[in-house]
Design a protein around this motif. Structure first.
Motif, PDB file in Angstrom:
ATOM      1  N   GLN A  53      49.638  51.197 -42.485  1.00  0.00           N
ATOM      2  CA  GLN A  53      49.914  52.597 -42.133  1.00  0.00           C
ATOM      3  C   GLN A  53      48.796  53.155 -41.257  1.00  0.00           C
ATOM      4  OE1 GLN A  53      50.427  53.935 -46.312  1.00  0.00           O
ATOM      5  NE2 GLN A  53      52.393  54.745 -45.643  1.00  0.00           N
ATOM      6  N   THR A  87      49.475  67.235 -35.019  1.00  0.00           N
ATOM      7  CA  THR A  87      50.559  66.647 -34.242  1.00  0.00           C
ATOM      8  C   THR A  87      51.064  65.320 -34.799  1.00  0.00           C
ATOM      9  OG1 THR A  87      48.915  65.638 -32.786  1.00  0.00           O
ATOM     10  CG2 THR A  87      49.865  67.688 -32.050  1.00  0.00           C
ATOM     11  N   LEU A  88      50.199  64.547 -35.471  1.00  0.00           N
ATOM     12  CA  LEU A  88      50.620  63.216 -35.909  1.00  0.00           C
ATOM     13  C   LEU A  88      50.500  63.014 -37.422  1.00  0.00           C
ATOM     14  CD1 LEU A  88      51.498  60.323 -35.091  1.00  0.00           C
ATOM     15  CD2 LEU A  88      49.072  59.744 -34.928  1.00  0.00           C
ATOM     16  N   ALA A 141      49.055  51.725 -37.818  1.00  0.00           N
ATOM     17  CA  ALA A 141      50.132  52.346 -37.041  1.00  0.00           C
ATOM     18  C   ALA A 141      49.657  53.671 -36.449  1.00  0.00           C
ATOM     19  CB  ALA A 141      51.366  52.560 -37.928  1.00  0.00           C
ATOM     20  N   VAL A 142      48.930  54.455 -37.247  1.00  0.00           N
ATOM     21  CA  VAL A 142      48.399  55.726 -36.747  1.00  0.00           C
ATOM     22  C   VAL A 142      47.395  55.456 -35.623  1.00  0.00           C
ATOM     23  CG1 VAL A 142      46.992  57.739 -37.333  1.00  0.00           C
ATOM     24  CG2 VAL A 142      48.761  56.961 -38.922  1.00  0.00           C
ATOM     25  N   GLY A 161      47.269  52.989 -33.623  1.00  0.00           N
ATOM     26  CA  GLY A 161      47.970  52.552 -32.414  1.00  0.00           C
ATOM     27  C   GLY A 161      48.689  53.691 -31.709  1.00  0.00           C
ATOM     28  N   ALA A 162      49.119  54.696 -32.467  1.00  0.00           N
ATOM     29  CA  ALA A 162      49.883  55.802 -31.873  1.00  0.00           C
ATOM     30  C   ALA A 162      48.973  56.811 -31.184  1.00  0.00           C
ATOM     31  CB  ALA A 162      50.702  56.505 -32.956  1.00  0.00           C
ATOM     32  N   LEU A 163      47.727  56.934 -31.617  1.00  0.00           N
ATOM     33  CA  LEU A 163      46.848  57.998 -31.100  1.00  0.00           C
ATOM     34  C   LEU A 163      46.627  57.943 -29.590  1.00  0.00           C
ATOM     35  CD1 LEU A 163      44.293  58.248 -34.056  1.00  0.00           C
ATOM     36  CD2 LEU A 163      45.863  60.037 -33.288  1.00  0.00           C
ATOM     37  N   ARG A 214      48.539  56.780 -27.300  1.00  0.00           N
ATOM     38  CA  ARG A 214      49.787  57.169 -26.642  1.00  0.00           C
ATOM     39  C   ARG A 214      49.988  58.679 -26.658  1.00  0.00           C
ATOM     40  NH1 ARG A 214      51.742  52.761 -29.806  1.00  0.00           N
ATOM     41  NH2 ARG A 214      52.971  54.116 -31.155  1.00  0.00           N
ATOM     42  N   LEU A 215      49.352  59.355 -27.627  1.00  0.00           N
ATOM     43  CA  LEU A 215      49.443  60.819 -27.709  1.00  0.00           C
ATOM     44  C   LEU A 215      48.277  61.497 -26.996  1.00  0.00           C
ATOM     45  CD1 LEU A 215      50.621  61.066 -31.408  1.00  0.00           C
ATOM     46  CD2 LEU A 215      51.939  61.734 -29.410  1.00  0.00           C
TER      47      LEU A 215
END
Lengths: 80, 80
Positions: free
Chosen positions: B18, A65-66, B21-22, B24-26, B28-29
């Motif tokens: 990078q 997904t990411l 950023a990944v 930090g996004a996890l 939220r997912l």
């Protein structure tokens, strides 16, 4: 702590401009005989707890997904 | 045909925006429990002829001069 490696590579049928750029630069740097270069991404992911089938499945879900674009990329998850 | 894989990762002491950023996004997912993500590059290199110590040394030289920035990245070469 469970550590996983996720390899993400462009699918074989997809043009890979980064790999082509490297392939083109190598002869100019004096490297002969290189036939093909493909460039992808490598992630190292650390998760709380031990490596279990559940945490592996979670990292595969992240990869899907990411970390990758499944339309143009293949991925592979393994224990580090 | 000799096939090599070159893994290039940011050195441990180098900030990896990078990967951050990944990381930090996890959440939220919906992915919990991830402690660290590092992002690097993976190259697949095909060379004419068989895999020999000489071709391995050539790929190591490529990794050193073109595929990685030795100031901020570590690399590892292995037979695919």
């Amino acid at each position: 702590m469970a550590r996983y490696v996720v390899d993400v590579m462009p699918k074989p049928e997809i043009l890979d401009p980064q790999g082509k750029a490297v392939l083109g630069a190598l002869p100019r740097l004096g490297f002969a005989g290189v036939v093909e270069v493909r460039q992808g991404k490598r992630f190292e992911v650390e998760i709380e707890g031990d490596a279990t089938p559940e945490s592996l499945a979670e990292v595969e879900q992240m990869a899907q997904t990411l970390l990758s674009n499944p339309v143009i990329e293949d991925f592979e998850v393994r224990t580090a």
